[in-house]
Design an enzyme around this catalytic site. Structure first.
Site, PDB file in Angstrom:
ATOM      1  N   GLU A 291      14.780  53.027  23.450  1.00 11.35           N
ATOM      2  CA  GLU A 291      15.717  54.161  23.404  1.00 11.35           C
ATOM      3  C   GLU A 291      16.004  54.577  21.963  1.00 11.35           C
ATOM      4  OE1 GLU A 291      18.947  55.394  26.708  1.00 11.35           O
ATOM      5  OE2 GLU A 291      19.558  53.669  25.523  1.00 11.35           O
ATOM      6  N   HIS A 320      -0.544  33.551  32.461  1.00 11.81           N
ATOM      7  CA  HIS A 320      -1.314  33.689  33.703  1.00 11.81           C
ATOM      8  C   HIS A 320      -1.128  35.080  34.294  1.00 11.81           C
ATOM      9  CE1 HIS A 320      -2.186  29.365  33.691  1.00 11.81           C
ATOM     10  NE2 HIS A 320      -1.041  29.342  33.024  1.00 11.81           N
ATOM     11  N   LYS A 434      20.544  63.556  33.048  1.00 15.07           N
ATOM     12  CA  LYS A 434      21.958  63.392  33.420  1.00 15.07           C
ATOM     13  C   LYS A 434      22.536  64.714  33.911  1.00 15.07           C
ATOM     14  CE  LYS A 434      23.475  59.752  30.253  1.00 15.07           C
ATOM     15  NZ  LYS A 434      24.282  59.463  29.078  1.00 15.07           N
TER      16      LYS A 434
HETATM   17  O1  PA5 Z   1      22.291  52.443  24.546  1.00 11.88           O
HETATM   18  C1  PA5 Z   1      22.874  53.408  24.982  1.00 11.88           C
HETATM   19  O2  PA5 Z   1      23.562  54.165  24.271  1.00 11.88           O
HETATM   20  C2  PA5 Z   1      22.831  53.711  26.473  1.00 11.88           C
HETATM   21  O3  PA5 Z   1      21.905  52.897  27.111  1.00 11.88           O
HETATM   22  C3  PA5 Z   1      24.205  53.493  27.078  1.00 11.88           C
HETATM   23  O4  PA5 Z   1      24.613  52.177  26.858  1.00 11.88           O
HETATM   24  C4  PA5 Z   1      24.205  53.800  28.576  1.00 11.88           C
HETATM   25  O5  PA5 Z   1      23.742  55.104  28.806  1.00 11.88           O
HETATM   26  C5  PA5 Z   1      25.608  53.658  29.119  1.00 11.88           C
HETATM   27  O6  PA5 Z   1      26.475  54.489  28.416  1.00 11.88           O
HETATM   28  P1  PA5 Z   1      28.038  54.258  28.446  1.00 11.88           P
HETATM   29  O7  PA5 Z   1      28.314  52.970  27.752  1.00 11.88           O
HETATM   30  O8  PA5 Z   1      28.606  55.427  27.704  1.00 11.88           O
HETATM   31  O9  PA5 Z   1      28.457  54.248  29.874  1.00 11.88           O
END
Ligand code: PA5
Length: 448
Positions: A291, A320, A434
């Site tokens: 990410e 394996h 989203k």
């Molecule tokens: O790393 C990140 O920013 C995302 O994976 C968030 O943790 C995830 O989308 C959850 O977001 P939030 O903590 O605002 O609910």
């Protein structure tokens, strides 16, 4: 922890693949630029995780909560997703005895069981709520934004379940939030209803938040030594204070992985610990690397579609499974082995008389010895056929080592963002999905 990057260099491989040694001089020269970039971004409010090494007031607050209110419950149910869940899973997997929830009270030293309800799969959610006693549960709702659909849906389901079991007045006493200090729906609910709420510091995003109350609160609740975690994190931060690239392990790891991707086409970055206790840490790393570095545009707004693909593997199990591909598939991977010196426990393989000869060599050895030999052999075999690898050695799996390892990977990711020239802290690619979900679910303002 110790980082060994030898097996990225041509003269330590098959003489054909890998880097020339001169790459290190080249990267070292560019490293000043990288450091300047990070210093600048830090002044602009990014890289907030660099301040998580010292959190005395936060630690005091959350350990007091864990030692008092927290111990009134025998199950902790964490609601969250992505960076709000994966770090906690990694901590529990590494630092609590295996099969924690199956142990009796005495074996758990009376610390609660823990479930991280990461997904919204109705079958998993229903199963968890059937299994957990709502009268004995503390629910930790974790969301930095306070607006994530999955987490809020979990919250609404769980709140209703709690109210049905204990009544609307008692239900808030089973809740604790971890969220933004000011913004978001969870903060509003906490303020309105007097629900305790721990703060995720500004500038610390989800996937960089495991060493904030996001991971530290559930960790403290189940008896993990959070002070030692931060002591380890500080060790990684101190190592990253070195100005020279060769002495700064996280920056070196990042620079070499960037170069492997962009110069050698090694686009798949595998994390392969030889310890079942680090299985969830590999999952956590996968999200952190993916990410943070998978981006369409660079810092200048130019379209680059950059980013390595992270993969998790477990030794010896995946020898394996995936190692055949690592050995003979495309030359497009760097494998990071994590080797544990002392597993804290070992099992003797008994010698038995009258067995076929094929079993004899195992008798009298230990499982840890076999695991270590397999790690070493896999690393050497890969090197012989020109495959790139890095080795991280942990003396043991304890809170201090894990704190250091987690901070090391966060630092490496922060540096990698600078090497790639991308913002490692945003995730614009998930926003469209989203918004379309909101539209599909009829959220006002999203119908178009
Ligand atoms: O790393 C990140 O920013 C995302 O994976 C968030 O943790 C995830 O989308 C959850 O977001 P939030 O903590 O605002 O609910």
């Amino acid at each position: 922890m110790n980082l060994d990057c030898e097996r990225l260099f041509r003269d330590a491989l098959d003489g054909e693949h890998g880097f020339p040694r001169s790459l290190l001089d080249e990267l070292s020269q560019r490293f000043n630029e990288i450091q300047d970039e990070i210093r600048l971004r830090r002044l602009e409010g990014e890289y907030g995780f660099l301040d998580l090494g010292l959190q005395e007031a936060t630690i005091a607050g959350l350990t007091t909560f864990a030692d008092t209110a927290g111990q009134a419950f025998d199950h902790v149910l964490v609601l969250g997703i992505g960076g709000s869940a994966l770090g906690t899973k990694a901590l529990v997997n590494a630092l609590r005895p295996r099969a924690w929830n199956e142990l009796d009270d005495e074996a758990r030293e009376y610390f609660p069981r823990i479930t991280v309800l990461e997904n919204i799969d109705p079958v998993s959610v229903s199963a968890a709520l059937r299994r957990i006693d709502p009268r004995r549960v503390l629910v930790n709702v974790v969301s930095k934004s306070g607006g994530t659909a999955e987490t809020l849906a979990q919250y609404l389901v769980v709140r209703h379940w709690l109210e049905t079991a204990v009544g609307p007045e008692a239900a808030p006493k089973h809740l604790v939030f971890t969220t933004d200090p000011v913004e978001g729906a969870l903060r509003r609910i906490a303020d309105d209803e007097g629900i305790p709420a721990f703060e995720i510091p500004p500038g610390v995003g989800g996937r960089f938040s495991v060493l904030s109350p996001v991971g530290l609160l559930p960790a403290a609740l189940v008896g993990i030594d959070v002070v030692a975690l931060l002591r380890g994190a500080r060790r990684a931060l101190e190592a990253a204070a070195h100005e020279g690239l060769r002495d700064n392990p996280a920056a070196l790891y990042a620079g070499l992985h960037w170069a492997a991707d962009t110069r050698l086409g090694a686009r798949t970055h595998v994390l392969m610990p030889y310890s079942d206790g680090l299985r969830e840490l590999a999952e956590w790393f996968r999200q952190l690397w993916a990410e943070s570095l998978g981006k369409r545009v660079n810092r200048h707004g130019e379209i680059i579609h950059a980013g390595p693909t992270p993969l998790g593997a477990i030794g010896a199990t995946d020898q394996h499974s995936q190692v055949q591909l690592f050995m003979e598939g495309p030359h497009d991977k760097v494998i990071t082995f994590v080797r544990v010196e002392d597993h804290g426990e070992d099992v003797l393989i008994p010698a038995r008389s009258g067995q076929p000869e094929a079993l004899e060599y195992l008798g009298g050895k230990t499982l840890a010895g076999l695991l270590g030999a397999e790690q070493d052999a896999t690393e050497k075999a890969l090197a012989q056929v020109g495959r790139l690898s890095v080795r991280i050695t942990l003396p043991r799996v304890d809170a201090e080592e894990i704190g250091e390892l987690l901070m090391f990977f966060q630092l490496a990711t922060g540096y990698a963002g600078a090497w790639y020239g991308v913002n490692p802290f945003d995730q614009p690619g998930v926003e469209l999905g989203k918004r379309l979900t909101f539209a599909a679910m009829g959220r006002p303002g999203y119908s178009g």
